[in-house]
Write a protein that holds these residues in place. Structure first.
Motif, PDB file in Angstrom:
ATOM      1  N   PHE A 132      -8.348  19.229  83.123  1.00  0.00           N
ATOM      2  CA  PHE A 132      -7.532  19.495  81.937  1.00  0.00           C
ATOM      3  C   PHE A 132      -6.245  20.214  82.330  1.00  0.00           C
ATOM      4  O   PHE A 132      -5.146  19.823  81.930  1.00  0.00           O
ATOM      5  CB  PHE A 132      -8.293  20.295  80.865  1.00  0.00           C
ATOM      6  CG  PHE A 132      -7.470  20.417  79.603  1.00  0.00           C
ATOM      7  CD1 PHE A 132      -7.314  19.339  78.754  1.00  0.00           C
ATOM      8  CD2 PHE A 132      -6.798  21.608  79.299  1.00  0.00           C
ATOM      9  CE1 PHE A 132      -6.502  19.409  77.614  1.00  0.00           C
ATOM     10  CE2 PHE A 132      -5.996  21.695  78.169  1.00  0.00           C
ATOM     11  CZ  PHE A 132      -5.857  20.598  77.326  1.00  0.00           C
ATOM     12  N   HIS A 133      -6.362  21.264  83.120  1.00  0.00           N
ATOM     13  CA  HIS A 133      -5.143  21.953  83.571  1.00  0.00           C
ATOM     14  C   HIS A 133      -4.227  20.987  84.328  1.00  0.00           C
ATOM     15  O   HIS A 133      -3.027  20.908  84.054  1.00  0.00           O
ATOM     16  CB  HIS A 133      -5.483  23.152  84.463  1.00  0.00           C
ATOM     17  CG  HIS A 133      -4.282  23.683  85.191  1.00  0.00           C
ATOM     18  ND1 HIS A 133      -3.337  24.474  84.571  1.00  0.00           N
ATOM     19  CD2 HIS A 133      -3.828  23.472  86.453  1.00  0.00           C
ATOM     20  CE1 HIS A 133      -2.358  24.734  85.440  1.00  0.00           C
ATOM     21  NE2 HIS A 133      -2.630  24.141  86.588  1.00  0.00           N
ATOM     22  N   ASP A 134      -4.787  20.273  85.283  1.00  0.00           N
ATOM     23  CA  ASP A 134      -3.945  19.460  86.161  1.00  0.00           C
ATOM     24  C   ASP A 134      -3.336  18.259  85.436  1.00  0.00           C
ATOM     25  O   ASP A 134      -2.158  17.959  85.621  1.00  0.00           O
ATOM     26  CB  ASP A 134      -4.741  19.003  87.392  1.00  0.00           C
ATOM     27  CG  ASP A 134      -4.884  20.132  88.426  1.00  0.00           C
ATOM     28  OD1 ASP A 134      -3.953  20.953  88.535  1.00  0.00           O
ATOM     29  OD2 ASP A 134      -5.909  20.183  89.121  1.00  0.00           O
ATOM     30  N   VAL A 135      -4.132  17.581  84.637  1.00  0.00           N
ATOM     31  CA  VAL A 135      -3.615  16.364  83.999  1.00  0.00           C
ATOM     32  C   VAL A 135      -2.842  16.685  82.719  1.00  0.00           C
ATOM     33  O   VAL A 135      -1.712  16.229  82.540  1.00  0.00           O
ATOM     34  CB  VAL A 135      -4.746  15.344  83.736  1.00  0.00           C
ATOM     35  CG1 VAL A 135      -4.259  14.214  82.840  1.00  0.00           C
ATOM     36  CG2 VAL A 135      -5.224  14.775  85.071  1.00  0.00           C
ATOM     37  N   GLY A 137      -1.634  19.647  81.796  1.00  0.00           N
ATOM     38  CA  GLY A 137      -0.551  20.601  82.058  1.00  0.00           C
ATOM     39  C   GLY A 137       0.537  20.052  82.968  1.00  0.00           C
ATOM     40  O   GLY A 137       1.720  20.207  82.675  1.00  0.00           O
ATOM     41  N   HIS A 138       0.135  19.430  84.089  1.00  0.00           N
ATOM     42  CA  HIS A 138       1.133  19.052  85.093  1.00  0.00           C
ATOM     43  C   HIS A 138       1.682  17.636  84.947  1.00  0.00           C
ATOM     44  O   HIS A 138       2.855  17.393  85.228  1.00  0.00           O
ATOM     45  CB  HIS A 138       0.540  19.170  86.502  1.00  0.00           C
ATOM     46  CG  HIS A 138       0.418  20.583  87.000  1.00  0.00           C
ATOM     47  ND1 HIS A 138       1.515  21.333  87.357  1.00  0.00           N
ATOM     48  CD2 HIS A 138      -0.660  21.385  87.204  1.00  0.00           C
ATOM     49  CE1 HIS A 138       1.119  22.538  87.765  1.00  0.00           C
ATOM     50  NE2 HIS A 138      -0.209  22.602  87.670  1.00  0.00           N
ATOM     51  N   VAL A 139       0.820  16.688  84.585  1.00  0.00           N
ATOM     52  CA  VAL A 139       1.242  15.289  84.714  1.00  0.00           C
ATOM     53  C   VAL A 139       2.374  14.905  83.742  1.00  0.00           C
ATOM     54  O   VAL A 139       3.305  14.202  84.151  1.00  0.00           O
ATOM     55  CB  VAL A 139       0.017  14.338  84.653  1.00  0.00           C
ATOM     56  CG1 VAL A 139       0.452  12.878  84.724  1.00  0.00           C
ATOM     57  CG2 VAL A 139      -0.925  14.642  85.827  1.00  0.00           C
ATOM     58  N   VAL A 178       6.920  26.125  87.936  1.00  0.00           N
ATOM     59  CA  VAL A 178       5.977  25.028  87.676  1.00  0.00           C
ATOM     60  C   VAL A 178       4.747  25.483  86.890  1.00  0.00           C
ATOM     61  O   VAL A 178       4.241  24.746  86.038  1.00  0.00           O
ATOM     62  CB  VAL A 178       5.554  24.377  89.014  1.00  0.00           C
ATOM     63  CG1 VAL A 178       4.456  23.351  88.810  1.00  0.00           C
ATOM     64  CG2 VAL A 178       6.762  23.754  89.700  1.00  0.00           C
ATOM     65  N   GLU A 179       4.277  26.698  87.134  1.00  0.00           N
ATOM     66  CA  GLU A 179       3.070  27.145  86.426  1.00  0.00           C
ATOM     67  C   GLU A 179       3.354  27.932  85.146  1.00  0.00           C
ATOM     68  O   GLU A 179       2.707  27.713  84.125  1.00  0.00           O
ATOM     69  CB  GLU A 179       2.180  27.987  87.351  1.00  0.00           C
ATOM     70  CG  GLU A 179       1.568  27.202  88.520  1.00  0.00           C
ATOM     71  CD  GLU A 179       0.519  26.158  88.109  1.00  0.00           C
ATOM     72  OE1 GLU A 179       0.146  26.092  86.918  1.00  0.00           O
ATOM     73  OE2 GLU A 179       0.099  25.390  88.994  1.00  0.00           O
ATOM     74  N   PHE A 180       4.325  28.854  85.180  1.00  0.00           N
ATOM     75  CA  PHE A 180       4.516  29.737  84.021  1.00  0.00           C
ATOM     76  C   PHE A 180       5.960  29.781  83.517  1.00  0.00           C
ATOM     77  O   PHE A 180       6.363  30.742  82.855  1.00  0.00           O
ATOM     78  CB  PHE A 180       3.988  31.148  84.341  1.00  0.00           C
ATOM     79  CG  PHE A 180       2.489  31.143  84.501  1.00  0.00           C
ATOM     80  CD1 PHE A 180       1.671  31.206  83.381  1.00  0.00           C
ATOM     81  CD2 PHE A 180       1.899  30.996  85.745  1.00  0.00           C
ATOM     82  CE1 PHE A 180       0.287  31.141  83.500  1.00  0.00           C
ATOM     83  CE2 PHE A 180       0.512  30.925  85.881  1.00  0.00           C
ATOM     84  CZ  PHE A 180      -0.294  31.003  84.759  1.00  0.00           C
TER      85      PHE A 180
HETATM   86 FE    FE Z   1      -1.418  24.244  88.273  1.00  0.00          FE
END
Ligand code: FE
Ligand code: HBI
Length: 292
Positions: A132-135, A137-139, A178-180
């Protein structure tokens, strides 16, 4: 510890990778009905929060991807769209991977994503990045050309920073972008960082709470600034727009690393005399935690 349960896929046994690049199959067929239900719960509550909070580029990226509420996305389908868009792809990993392995993937436009999903009792906090975080949040952000190039440059710069002994300084840049990261959109601030875009509580806290500082992003300043990994951030740093990240890929970081590593380091909640401050936090959230 083996954390495999009745669920098809769980975080665990990250000890010995079968492939040197730590990739595994996503094993999409092995997700259980409960895994997909967890995704749906997370997807639906987060999707309600993001209009007006996530930047337009996040919303557009999400719109153009085969990501929806009903199932955990299949990386094969995501990759058809991403590859076509800008040559990025998602590869499945069992959890956190060693820094060098992570950098090597990013430098080659492969984004490592956890294949497991958090358990129903840990919806709001988990230590390792899950699907969930990776897809979620990031994708969506990877669909944006500026972020796409910036993250690749981070992979390339990571290997170099490590050799030079400046990995902490570079990792802070990644963390606070990228994260925050926050950015300016019109007169308002919006979020673009995956750590906040994928967090129910922090996506609200970072923009609406009176507690945190919101400070104009400056590279060297951020390279000197510690961050919190166990709780909401005390400060968020604001870029002008995503193209500013592209400008960073044109700069030689080495002299900045040197100055940052020699000078004073800053604590997460510090506000400095020459900071450009969008909002000075009252620190109430972390203060209350210290007293209680
Ligand atoms: Fe991350
Ligand atoms: N591995 N899967 C995964 N995801 C990350 O975000 C990650 C990682 N390994 C190392 C790492 N991040 C960071 O510590 C580096 O960016 C410094």
């Amino acid at each position: 510890m083996n954390t495999s349960t009745k669920h098809g896929l769980a975080a665990g046994d990250v000890g010995r990778p079968e492939r040197p690049d730590w990739t595994i199959d996503q094993g999409w067929e092995h997700y259980t009905a409960e895994d997909h239900a967890t995704w749906k719960t997370l997807f639906e509550r987060q999707t309600k929060l993001l209009p007006g909070r996530a930047c337009d580029e996040f919303v557009e990226g999400m719109r153009d991807l085969p990501i929806g509420p009903d199932q955990i996305p299949d990386f094969r389908r995501l990759n058809e769209v991403l590859m076509q868009r800008n040559g990025w792809q998602i590869v499945a990993v069992p959890g956190l991977v060693p820094d060098e392995v992570f950098f090597e993937h990013l430098a080659n436009r492969r984004f490592p994503s956890g294949n497991f999903i958090r358990q129903p009792h840990e919806l709001d906090y988990l230590e390792e990045p899950d699907v969930f975080h990776d897809v979620f949040g990031h994708v969506p952000m990877l669909m944006n050309p500026a972020i796409a190039d910036f993250i690749q440059a981070y992979g390339q710069g990571g290997l170099r920073a490590q050799q030079l002994g400046y990995l902490p300084q570079l990792a802070r840049v990644y963390w606070y972008t990228v994260e925050f990261g926050l950015l300016q959109q019109g007169d308002a601030l919006r979020l673009y960082g995956a750590g906040i875009a994928s967090s129910f509580t922090e996506s609200q806290f970072c923009l609406e709470s009176a507690s945190p500082n919101r400070i104009r992003f400056e590279l060297e300043r951020v390279m000197r600034t510690h961050y919190r990994i166990d709780d909401f951030q005390e400060s968020y740093f604001v870029i002008r727009d995503l193209d500013e990240l592209l400008e960073f890929t044109q700069i030689d970081f080495e002299p900045l690393y040197q100055r940052a590593a020699q000078g004073t380091e800053h604590q997460p909640g510090d506000v400095l005399a020459d900071d450009r401050v969008f909002a000075r936090g009252d620190g109430s959230y972390h203060l209350a935690k210290r007293i209680n």
